[in-house]
Write an enzyme that holds these catalytic residues in place. Structure first.
Site, PDB file in Angstrom:
ATOM      1  N   SER A 112     -50.519 -26.944 -39.945  1.00 25.61           N
ATOM      2  CA  SER A 112     -51.304 -25.720 -40.077  1.00 25.61           C
ATOM      3  C   SER A 112     -52.312 -25.513 -38.945  1.00 25.61           C
ATOM      4  O   SER A 112     -51.931 -25.335 -37.807  1.00 25.61           O
ATOM      5  CB  SER A 112     -51.994 -25.714 -41.436  1.00 25.61           C
ATOM      6  OG  SER A 112     -52.613 -24.481 -41.645  1.00 25.61           O
ATOM      7  N   HIS A 113     -53.586 -25.576 -39.283  1.00 26.56           N
ATOM      8  CA  HIS A 113     -54.651 -25.262 -38.321  1.00 26.56           C
ATOM      9  C   HIS A 113     -55.057 -26.474 -37.487  1.00 26.56           C
ATOM     10  O   HIS A 113     -55.910 -26.355 -36.615  1.00 26.56           O
ATOM     11  CB  HIS A 113     -55.863 -24.730 -39.073  1.00 26.56           C
ATOM     12  CG  HIS A 113     -56.285 -25.659 -40.181  1.00 26.56           C
ATOM     13  ND1 HIS A 113     -55.553 -25.808 -41.340  1.00 26.56           N
ATOM     14  CD2 HIS A 113     -57.316 -26.514 -40.274  1.00 26.56           C
ATOM     15  CE1 HIS A 113     -56.144 -26.697 -42.109  1.00 26.56           C
ATOM     16  NE2 HIS A 113     -57.208 -27.155 -41.493  1.00 26.56           N
ATOM     17  N   ASP A 277     -53.163 -18.598 -37.999  1.00 26.93           N
ATOM     18  CA  ASP A 277     -53.265 -20.029 -37.679  1.00 26.93           C
ATOM     19  C   ASP A 277     -51.916 -20.612 -37.240  1.00 26.93           C
ATOM     20  O   ASP A 277     -50.941 -19.880 -37.050  1.00 26.93           O
ATOM     21  CB  ASP A 277     -53.833 -20.812 -38.867  1.00 26.93           C
ATOM     22  CG  ASP A 277     -52.844 -20.911 -40.018  1.00 26.93           C
ATOM     23  OD1 ASP A 277     -51.991 -20.016 -40.133  1.00 26.93           O
ATOM     24  OD2 ASP A 277     -52.921 -21.884 -40.787  1.00 26.93           O
ATOM     25  N   ASP A 279     -49.416 -22.192 -38.580  1.00 30.17           N
ATOM     26  CA  ASP A 279     -48.194 -21.917 -39.335  1.00 30.17           C
ATOM     27  C   ASP A 279     -48.160 -20.510 -39.920  1.00 30.17           C
ATOM     28  O   ASP A 279     -47.264 -20.189 -40.710  1.00 30.17           O
ATOM     29  CB  ASP A 279     -47.993 -22.964 -40.432  1.00 30.17           C
ATOM     30  CG  ASP A 279     -49.124 -22.989 -41.444  1.00 30.17           C
ATOM     31  OD1 ASP A 279     -50.270 -22.660 -41.062  1.00 30.17           O
ATOM     32  OD2 ASP A 279     -48.878 -23.328 -42.610  1.00 30.17           O
ATOM     33  N   ASP A 281     -50.114 -18.804 -42.031  1.00 31.98           N
ATOM     34  CA  ASP A 281     -50.497 -18.419 -43.390  1.00 31.98           C
ATOM     35  C   ASP A 281     -51.957 -17.992 -43.507  1.00 31.98           C
ATOM     36  O   ASP A 281     -52.378 -17.503 -44.549  1.00 31.98           O
ATOM     37  CB  ASP A 281     -50.147 -19.525 -44.409  1.00 31.98           C
ATOM     38  CG  ASP A 281     -50.766 -20.860 -44.085  1.00 31.98           C
ATOM     39  OD1 ASP A 281     -51.477 -20.967 -43.065  1.00 31.98           O
ATOM     40  OD2 ASP A 281     -50.530 -21.818 -44.860  1.00 31.98           O
ATOM     41  N   ARG A 282     -52.753 -18.179 -42.445  1.00 33.86           N
ATOM     42  CA  ARG A 282     -54.158 -17.748 -42.511  1.00 33.86           C
ATOM     43  C   ARG A 282     -54.385 -16.487 -41.696  1.00 33.86           C
ATOM     44  O   ARG A 282     -53.614 -16.172 -40.794  1.00 33.86           O
ATOM     45  CB  ARG A 282     -55.070 -18.825 -41.924  1.00 33.86           C
ATOM     46  CG  ARG A 282     -55.039 -20.102 -42.689  1.00 33.86           C
ATOM     47  CD  ARG A 282     -56.106 -21.020 -42.147  1.00 33.86           C
ATOM     48  NE  ARG A 282     -56.089 -22.258 -42.907  1.00 33.86           N
ATOM     49  CZ  ARG A 282     -57.093 -23.114 -42.942  1.00 33.86           C
ATOM     50  NH1 ARG A 282     -58.192 -22.878 -42.239  1.00 33.86           N
ATOM     51  NH2 ARG A 282     -57.000 -24.207 -43.660  1.00 33.86           N
ATOM     52  N   LYS A 376     -49.831 -18.441 -48.859  1.00 30.22           N
ATOM     53  CA  LYS A 376     -50.711 -17.451 -48.283  1.00 30.22           C
ATOM     54  C   LYS A 376     -50.023 -16.879 -47.046  1.00 30.22           C
ATOM     55  O   LYS A 376     -49.079 -17.461 -46.520  1.00 30.22           O
ATOM     56  CB  LYS A 376     -52.099 -18.011 -47.991  1.00 30.22           C
ATOM     57  CG  LYS A 376     -52.156 -19.269 -47.170  1.00 30.22           C
ATOM     58  CD  LYS A 376     -53.606 -19.767 -47.165  1.00 30.22           C
ATOM     59  CE  LYS A 376     -53.809 -20.900 -46.198  1.00 30.22           C
ATOM     60  NZ  LYS A 376     -53.605 -22.210 -46.815  1.00 30.22           N
TER      61      LYS A 376
HETATM   62  C1  VG1 Z   1     -58.125 -26.417 -46.176  1.00 25.52           C
HETATM   63  C2  VG1 Z   1     -58.753 -25.202 -46.836  1.00 25.52           C
HETATM   64  C3  VG1 Z   1     -57.934 -24.791 -48.041  1.00 25.52           C
HETATM   65  C4  VG1 Z   1     -56.489 -24.549 -47.613  1.00 25.52           C
HETATM   66  C5  VG1 Z   1     -55.941 -25.785 -46.923  1.00 25.52           C
HETATM   67  C6  VG1 Z   1     -54.549 -25.577 -46.375  1.00 25.52           C
HETATM   68  O1  VG1 Z   1     -58.132 -27.506 -47.072  1.00 25.52           O
HETATM   69  O2  VG1 Z   1     -60.081 -25.457 -47.206  1.00 25.52           O
HETATM   70  O3  VG1 Z   1     -58.511 -23.653 -48.624  1.00 25.52           O
HETATM   71  O4  VG1 Z   1     -55.683 -24.240 -48.715  1.00 25.52           O
HETATM   72  O5  VG1 Z   1     -56.783 -26.129 -45.827  1.00 25.52           O
HETATM   73  O6  VG1 Z   1     -54.535 -24.507 -45.488  1.00 25.52           O
HETATM   74  P1  VG1 Z   1     -59.231 -28.679 -46.989  1.00 25.52           P
HETATM   75  O7  VG1 Z   1     -58.814 -29.678 -48.005  1.00 25.52           O
HETATM   76  O8  VG1 Z   1     -59.234 -29.170 -45.588  1.00 25.52           O
HETATM   77  O9  VG1 Z   1     -60.545 -28.010 -47.324  1.00 25.52           O
HETATM   78  V1  VG1 Z   1     -53.386 -24.441 -44.310  1.00 25.52           V
HETATM   79  O10 VG1 Z   1     -53.548 -23.054 -43.519  1.00 25.52           O
HETATM   80  O11 VG1 Z   1     -53.246 -25.896 -43.935  1.00 25.52           O
HETATM   81  O12 VG1 Z   1     -51.862 -24.453 -45.027  1.00 25.52           O
HETATM   82 CO    CO Z   2     -51.977 -22.748 -42.340  1.00 26.31          CO
END
Ligand code: VG1
Ligand code: CO
Length: 543
Positions: A112-113, A277, A279, A281-282, A376
């Site tokens: 992801s990010h 982001d 992948d 989804d954000r 998302k």
């Molecule tokens: C973070 C965010 C959470 C989100 C998760 C995955 O998790 O706070 O709201 O669902 O990333 O997002 P954490 O445990 O680091 O707070 V993503 O865009 O990775 O799929």
């Molecule tokens: Co993501």
């Protein structure tokens, strides 16, 4: 081609976090590491003869991992795998493909990010038949398998060519290399008024800029905004996915998407800016010289959903993660619909969406989506905003301000302390837990503590319980401070502190967010001694 069985021994660190297993690329490159986890997924499911979707965000190691997983899927008796061209699928597109093809599930490769590249991170997660992240009872089963695994199966064969669409055989298994953009684009067109958005984008007045941060949404955004909706070429910036995301964090927030923020806050700024982001989804939404807080974005989307084709029949309900501000709760109350509060992570929305208890869901971490998929969806949120703007003919800032005027403003900020020592981070949370009883009734300036607890969630559909989902300190006026440790980081620990207060008086809503929250920020320091436990003077990221 023959199936071989490889002896292996468990790694003890394969526990999935908020969103799958995320580790440094170097960890994944250890012999058997990826294979152990993939075999543990297969061993916990009945995948014989079934169809799976496979794809990732294109980060470094995506290609190698896809080939390994295909060969293991074949050896484990999977019937058919639908894989994105070049092995690339955004997370929402993967969810869309699982649902559209009635697949049994899918494997998504993404961190992801988190940064990518040889020295960056990699990740893998399993999604179930509804297209959404596996719930905890499944991820726990996978984790248990990783602790006892002794062998895995893999087909010995050459790699499959994923560079263009087509059907292949890999052992007894069918592989279909799919157009990864088209089905997703069609789903978007079914939800939004593309004609109205096209008029907005081609009318000559309105200008937008979409920053894909060198990550997966580039091809999707170009196909949708530039080709389909007529926005001029160059509307999508950083639109070619790179294995290392150009060295940046593909995280759409004010710090890591600074390039876009500078454009929207600079001279001759466009009217609308958005970023997504790694992948896809954000989303981050910006207006001209204006930042839309993600919690507000969820509330604005909900309040304006009746203006948008796919949602004009009304919403069954809404859901938000616990640390997300209560802005959407007020909109739900006015609409007369239920509002659910879940733990952090999209997997907790799946049951609510399946049971039609919620139509739109969101998290403060720049995540919003609806029942059209079970993840998302970054570009969905961007299109939702464009559709609202096209119908209302107002600027982003005016839309948000009129929303504040009607519902009041929830001042909201998240302070992240990234990559701090795990020991200190754990102590910080544990000493808060020890203070719960003594905190209640205590007064700090104008604020009196009403409750102090650990958030626990009972799923209203299947009764499953998730506890210790964040420490909450609530005040008598409705303000809140929440403390959580991230479940997606890979280096040390990340402490997240969420601050929220409510201002109904429209003459006081123009304050700077950090200024409006300064008392709560000081109270958080006083109660939690953040500086002492993190050895930091200031947060790494303020949203
Ligand atoms: C973070 C965010 C959470 C989100 C998760 C995955 O998790 O706070 O709201 O669902 O990333 O997002 P954490 O445990 O680091 O707070 V993503 O865009 O990775 O799929
Ligand atoms: Co993501």
């Amino acid at each position: 081609m023959s199936i071989i069985t490889v002896s292996t021994t468990p790694f003890k660190d394969q526990k999935p976090g908020t969103s799958g297993l995320r580790k440094a690329v170097k960890t994944f490159q250890q012999p058997h590491y990826l294979e152990n986890f993939v075999q543990s997924i297969f061993d916990s499911l009945d995948i014989k003869g079934k169809t799976l979707v496979l794809g990732g965000d294109g980060r470094y190691y995506n290609r190698q991992a896809i080939q390994t997983i295909l060969k293991m899927a074949s050896a484990n008796g999977v019937g058919r795998v639908l894989v994105g061209c070049e092995g690339i699928l955004s997370t929402p597109a993967a969810s869309c493909l699982i649902r559209a093809n009635n697949a049994y599930g899918g494997i998504i490769l993404s961190a992801s990010h988190n940064p990518g590249g040889v020295d960056g991170d990699f990740g893998i997660k399993y999604n179930i038949t509804n297209g959404g992240p596996a719930p905890e009872k499944i991820t726990e089963g996978i984790f248990e398998n990783t602790l006892t695994i002794e062998q895995y199966s893999i087909l010995e064969s050459a790699d499959i060519n994923l560079s263009s669409q087509g059907s292949f055989k890999l052992g007894d298994m069918d592989v279909e290399v799919m157009d990864s953009v088209k089905p997703y684009g069609e789903l978007m067109e079914s939800l939004f008024d593309f004609e109205a958005i096209r008029k907005l984008l081609t009318g000559g007045q309105f200008k937008m800029c979409m920053d894909s941060l060198h990550a997966v949404t580039g091809p999707y955004a170009k196909a949708i905004f530039e080709q389909k909706l007529g926005a001029k070429e160059g509307t999508v910036i950083n639109g070619v996915p790179l294995e290392d995301f150009g060295g940046g964090h593909p995280d759409p927030n004010l710090v890591y998407a600074k390039g876009l923020v500078d454009i929207l806050f600079g001279d001759n700024a466009p009217d609308f800016g958005a970023a997504s982001d790694g992948d896809g989804d954000r989303n981050m939404i910006l207006g001209k010289h204006f930042f839309v807080n993600p919690s507000d974005s969820l509330a604005v989307i909900t309040a304006n959903a009746h203006l948008v084709k796919g949602y004009k029949e009304g919403l069954a309900g809404v859901a938000r993660s616990m640390p997300t501000s209560a802005a959407v709760d007020r909109v739900a109350e006015t609409l007369g619909i239920d509002c659910y509060e879940t733990p952090t992570g999209w997997k907790f929305f799946g049951n609510l969406l399946d049971a039609e208890k919620a139509t739109i869901c969101g998290e403060e971490s720049f995540g919003t989506s609806s029942n059209h998929i079970r993840e998302k969806d970054g570009l969905w949120a961007v299109l939702f905003w464009l559709n609202i703007i096209a119908v209302r003919g107002e600027s982003v800032e005016d839309i948000v301000k009129s929303y504040w005027k009607t519902y009041g403003r929830n001042f909201y900020s998240r302070h992240d302390y990234e990559e701090v020592a795990s020991e200190g981070a754990n102590e910080l949370v544990n000493q808060l837990r020890n203070q719960f009883d003594s905190l209640v009734g205590k007064t700090y300036g104008n604020y009196t503590v009403k409750y102090a607890d650990d958030f626990s969630y009972t799923d209203p559909v299947d009764g499953s319980i998730a506890d210790k989902q964040g420490v909450r300190i609530g005040f008598t006026d409705g303000s809140r401070i929440v403390f959580r440790l991230s479940g997606t980081g890979t280096k040390g620990a990340t402490v997240r502190i969420y601050l929220e207060s409510y201002e109904p008086d429209s003459s006081k809503q123009d304050l700077d967010t950090q200024e409006a929250l300064k008392d709560l920020i000081n109270i958080a320091e006083e109660i939690a001694q953040i500086k002492k436990y993190t050895h930091r003077d200031a947060p790494t990221v303020i949203t």
